[in-house]
Write a protein that holds these residues in place. Sequence first.
Motif, PDB file in Angstrom:
ATOM      1  N   PHE A 119      -4.646   0.513  -7.509  1.00 19.38           N
ATOM      2  CA  PHE A 119      -4.036   1.761  -7.034  1.00 19.38           C
ATOM      3  C   PHE A 119      -4.344   2.926  -7.971  1.00 19.38           C
TER       4      PHE A 119
ATOM      5  N   VAL B 228      -3.371   6.673  -6.589  1.00 15.54           N
ATOM      6  CA  VAL B 228      -2.032   6.541  -5.989  1.00 15.54           C
ATOM      7  C   VAL B 228      -0.967   6.500  -7.076  1.00 15.54           C
ATOM      8  N   ILE B 229      -1.274   5.819  -8.198  1.00 11.21           N
ATOM      9  CA  ILE B 229      -0.358   5.774  -9.325  1.00 11.21           C
ATOM     10  C   ILE B 229      -1.121   6.132 -10.595  1.00 11.21           C
TER      11      ILE B 229
ATOM     12  N   GLY C  15       0.815  -1.204   0.000  1.00 12.15           N
ATOM     13  CA  GLY C  15       0.000   0.000   0.000  1.00 12.15           C
ATOM     14  C   GLY C  15       0.846   1.249   0.000  1.00 12.15           C
ATOM     15  N   PRO C  16       0.216   2.415  -0.187  1.00  4.26           N
ATOM     16  CA  PRO C  16       0.959   3.680  -0.258  1.00  4.26           C
ATOM     17  C   PRO C  16       1.496   4.087   1.104  1.00  4.26           C
ATOM     18  N   SER C  17       2.438   5.024   1.111  1.00  6.11           N
ATOM     19  CA  SER C  17       2.988   5.542   2.360  1.00  6.11           C
ATOM     20  C   SER C  17       1.873   6.132   3.215  1.00  6.11           C
TER      21      SER C  17
ATOM     22  N   GLN D 113      -1.911  -2.836 -10.026  1.00  5.27           N
ATOM     23  CA  GLN D 113      -1.762  -1.468 -10.523  1.00  5.27           C
ATOM     24  C   GLN D 113      -3.123  -0.815 -10.747  1.00  5.27           C
TER      25      GLN D 113
ATOM     26  N   HIS E  77       6.485  -1.441  -0.635  1.00  2.94           N
ATOM     27  CA  HIS E  77       5.834  -0.512  -1.555  1.00  2.94           C
ATOM     28  C   HIS E  77       5.901  -1.037  -2.990  1.00  2.94           C
TER      29      HIS E  77
ATOM     30  N   CYS F 148      -0.379   4.484   4.986  1.00  2.80           N
ATOM     31  CA  CYS F 148      -1.638   3.735   5.043  1.00  2.80           C
ATOM     32  C   CYS F 148      -1.731   2.841   6.270  1.00  2.80           C
TER      33      CYS F 148
ATOM     34  N   PRO G 131      -5.387   3.742   0.929  1.00  3.79           N
ATOM     35  CA  PRO G 131      -4.832   4.917   1.605  1.00  3.79           C
ATOM     36  C   PRO G 131      -5.467   5.093   2.984  1.00  3.79           C
TER      37      PRO G 131
END
Length: 255
Positions: A249, A254-255, A41-43, A246, A194, A45, A211
């Motif tokens: 996210f 996120v991306i 997951g993203p930073s 992908q 990550h 989270c 998130p």
Amino acid sequence: MSHHIEFAGLKKVFGTGPDAVQAFGPVDLSIAEGEFISLLGPSGCGKSTLMMMTSGLLEATEGTVTIGGSQVKGPQTDIGVMFQDNTLVPWRTVRGNVELQLEMRGKSLKEFSDKIDNLLASVHLEDFADRHPYELSGGMQQRAAFCQAMVHDPKTMLLDEPLGKLDAMTRERIRSDLQRLWMQERATVIFVTHSIEEAVQLSTKVAVITPRPGTIERIIEIDLPFPRDFDVKNSPEFAAYVREIQEIFRGYGVI
């Protein structure tokens, strides 16, 4: 003792009143003994927060963590833990750092001598046993830290972004070392990362975390053969798992 891990209604809130921040949860998750599950997951989270609650170093606001049927109510001493910043002490050699794990548990160094030799050889550090951490590259330090975390034969391992600060080639080498050690020992592993490709390469399952506040968006079972070498990584099946994650996210921006 079983090393099945269970999270039930697990939640963490930092602060109180209007300043309270819900960092993670609520989450329900069951991890079977011998599984290798990645938390992806993203930073921010809450992945590391979950690891801290699992190790007993951080108290949950709500819910429970159980390992082998026993509820976690304080620091766990029978598990292996490794963080992004290794815990090697500079005044001890590589072997001395590995032995430190045993000394803290009151175990016989003589009894574990062969185990230490085999671990160091498995990560190609047998010729560096008498070197100090400052004499090693970052990747070699992390491999020494793996040995330190595994020498007491833990059946549960918590790995919190242990490869995060390494260059791409060194990461690839240590991924292979980690995969081989897991295949040999079959510990129950929770791995925070990550990297989507890293999660797919190493895991039996990937838990995709939203998130903040982190909850589980999806559990993806990775049905690929081990060892996951370059042929497996270059396969259409591997690429399909990467694309699936992908897309999740992308949906969150996120991306």
